[in-house]
Scaffold this active site. Structure first.
Site, PDB file in Angstrom:
ATOM      1  N   GLY A 178      81.034  11.052  64.435  1.00 56.00           N
ATOM      2  CA  GLY A 178      80.153  12.182  64.178  1.00 56.00           C
ATOM      3  C   GLY A 178      78.736  11.894  64.645  1.00 56.00           C
ATOM      4  O   GLY A 178      78.453  10.826  65.195  1.00 56.00           O
ATOM      5  N   SER A 202      69.342   7.921  71.591  1.00 53.09           N
ATOM      6  CA  SER A 202      70.552   7.932  72.406  1.00 53.09           C
ATOM      7  C   SER A 202      70.415   7.042  73.639  1.00 53.09           C
ATOM      8  O   SER A 202      69.589   7.282  74.515  1.00 53.09           O
ATOM      9  CB  SER A 202      70.875   9.365  72.846  1.00 53.09           C
ATOM     10  OG  SER A 202      71.901   9.371  73.811  1.00 53.09           O
ATOM     11  N   ARG A 203      71.274   6.025  73.729  1.00 47.87           N
ATOM     12  CA  ARG A 203      71.272   5.143  74.898  1.00 47.87           C
ATOM     13  C   ARG A 203      71.706   5.899  76.150  1.00 47.87           C
ATOM     14  O   ARG A 203      71.186   5.666  77.243  1.00 47.87           O
ATOM     15  CB  ARG A 203      72.232   3.977  74.680  1.00 47.87           C
ATOM     16  CG  ARG A 203      71.994   3.186  73.417  1.00 47.87           C
ATOM     17  CD  ARG A 203      73.139   2.208  73.184  1.00 47.87           C
ATOM     18  NE  ARG A 203      73.100   1.657  71.844  1.00 47.87           N
ATOM     19  CZ  ARG A 203      74.022   0.843  71.363  1.00 47.87           C
ATOM     20  NH1 ARG A 203      75.052   0.505  72.113  1.00 47.87           N
ATOM     21  NH2 ARG A 203      73.920   0.371  70.138  1.00 47.87           N
ATOM     22  N   LYS A 251      81.403  13.061  74.981  1.00 51.46           N
ATOM     23  CA  LYS A 251      80.027  13.520  74.800  1.00 51.46           C
ATOM     24  C   LYS A 251      79.030  12.554  75.424  1.00 51.46           C
ATOM     25  O   LYS A 251      77.941  12.957  75.836  1.00 51.46           O
ATOM     26  CB  LYS A 251      79.719  13.770  73.319  1.00 51.46           C
ATOM     27  CG  LYS A 251      79.932  12.567  72.398  1.00 51.46           C
ATOM     28  CD  LYS A 251      78.728  11.681  72.227  1.00 51.46           C
ATOM     29  CE  LYS A 251      79.033  10.483  71.355  1.00 51.46           C
ATOM     30  NZ  LYS A 251      77.881   9.590  71.177  1.00 51.46           N
ATOM     31  N   ALA A 292      72.685   4.869  64.365  1.00 49.76           N
ATOM     32  CA  ALA A 292      72.514   3.740  63.447  1.00 49.76           C
ATOM     33  C   ALA A 292      71.097   3.644  62.919  1.00 49.76           C
ATOM     34  O   ALA A 292      70.874   3.307  61.748  1.00 49.76           O
ATOM     35  CB  ALA A 292      72.893   2.442  64.167  1.00 49.76           C
ATOM     36  N   ASP A 316      78.205  15.831  67.492  1.00 53.80           N
ATOM     37  CA  ASP A 316      77.887  14.559  68.151  1.00 53.80           C
ATOM     38  C   ASP A 316      77.276  14.809  69.525  1.00 53.80           C
ATOM     39  O   ASP A 316      76.389  14.071  69.977  1.00 53.80           O
ATOM     40  CB  ASP A 316      79.163  13.720  68.271  1.00 53.80           C
ATOM     41  CG  ASP A 316      78.872  12.227  68.284  1.00 53.80           C
ATOM     42  OD1 ASP A 316      77.690  11.849  68.268  1.00 53.80           O
ATOM     43  OD2 ASP A 316      79.834  11.439  68.299  1.00 53.80           O
TER      44      ASP A 316
END
Length: 331
Positions: free
Chosen positions: A132, A250-251, A187, A136, A240
């Site tokens: 979801g 977001s990497r 995604k 982190a 997500d």
């Protein structure tokens, strides 16, 4: 519950804190000695600044000891290491243990989702997923988050729900593991496109289009593979996708943005300095689209930028100048 978190990356450590705060026993396993040393001595993690982990969390370099007596093993390594880690876990797995996979990815060589890879290595294991919109960096700071627990049977899904759920971490249940894993994996590929758009200086309109058409592509493939369409409207689908395309954490978005600004794929990944899952899932996504004869133009263009050195602006132009179409989600 006795829990073992297999992998001490940012997501594993965030879940370890959550589980400990929920009153469970927590052991965290890592294969990286320098990481173990920092966690044991300083109770800190270099990628989660300002967080001190409780003395009650045990950090273990021996996988057998980490898994021993655990009711739930949370498998939290990057997707490219899932199969190898599951193989290491196999000799120590007990029949009554639940393995909860929390990584997101598709294996390029086999086109398997992660739960299938785990089952390849640990026969007849009880494998579930937790997925979801859940960075982190926010979960470890106890910011409100929602996820979905997926398992083949609802009893297992509800057990995971009860284990992880807290006043700041709400968990829903589902038995559509395929849909959950496809949404979580694909995604990341769309988020690379969103980042490229940001790097080129395009605005909110372009990003909204990528998110909306991205979920259409993901849904088309999911339906063809046998997943439930409603899953892609939920937390592990559109939820997500939104957070991964828009968040500063977001990497995948960051890597895409760097490529949009002129970096090569290798340069962008080096700059991000953590695993960029979308790069590893992009080829698999394209291969699945070809296998099931599904039109996925965003995935195609991301692959062209990543692996064929296509100019990012030309990739966006190619999407904009496609033939006229009727808006629909179905195959």
């Amino acid at each position: 519950m006795k829990t073992a978190v297999i992998g001490s990356g940012t997501w594993g450590m965030a879940l370890a804190r959550l589980l400990f705060d929920n009153g469970h026993e927590v052991k965290v396993w890592s294969a990286i000695e320098s990481e173990l040393e920092e966690l044991r001595e300083k109770r800190t993690h270099k990628n989660l600044p300002g967080i001190i982990f409780d003395e009650g969390i045990v950090f273990e370099g021996d996988l057998e000891k980490a898994m021993e007596n655990a009711d739930i093993c949370v498998l939290s390594v990057p997707s490219i290491f899932t199969r190898a880690t599951a193989k290491k876990m196999a000799p120590f797995y007990k029949e009554n243990q639940i393995i909860v996979n929390v990584a997101k990815g598709i294996e390029e060589s086999t086109l398997e989702i992660l739960s299938d890879q785990i089952l390849d290595e640990i026969k007849n294991a009880n494998v579930a997923v937790l997925s979801g919109p859940s960075h982190a960096e926010e979960v470890v700071r106890l910011l409100p988050t929602t996820c979905v627990a997926g398992a083949k049977d609802m009893e297992t899904a509800k057990l995971i729900q009860s284990t992880f759920m807290s006043p700041v971490f709400r968990v829903y249940t589902s038995t559509d593991m395929l849909g959950i894993e496809l949404g979580g994996s694909l995604k990341n590929v769309i988020a690379l496109a969103a980042g490229i758009s940001d790097g080129l200086g395009y605005g909110d309109n372009a990003k909204a289009a990528l998110i909306t058409r991205g979920i259409v592509e993901i849904s088309r493939l999911g339906i063809a593979m046998g997943a439930n369409i409603e899953t892609f409207y939920g937390l592990s689908g559109i939820g997500d996708l939104i957070v991964t395309c828009a968040s500063k954490h977001s990497r995948n978005r960051k890597a895409g943005m760097l490529m949009g600004q002129g970096m090569s794929m290798d340069e962008a990944m080096k700059e991000v300095a953590m695993v960029v899952e979308g790069v590893y899932s992009a080829k698999a996504a394209k291969a699945l689209a070809n296998k099931y004869n599904i039109c996925m133009p965003i995935v195609d263009e991301v692959n062209a930028v990543l692996f064929e050195n296509k100019d990012p602006k030309q990739a966006v132009d190619a999407l904009m100048l496609r033939d006229k179409a009727v808006e629909k989600i179905g195959i």
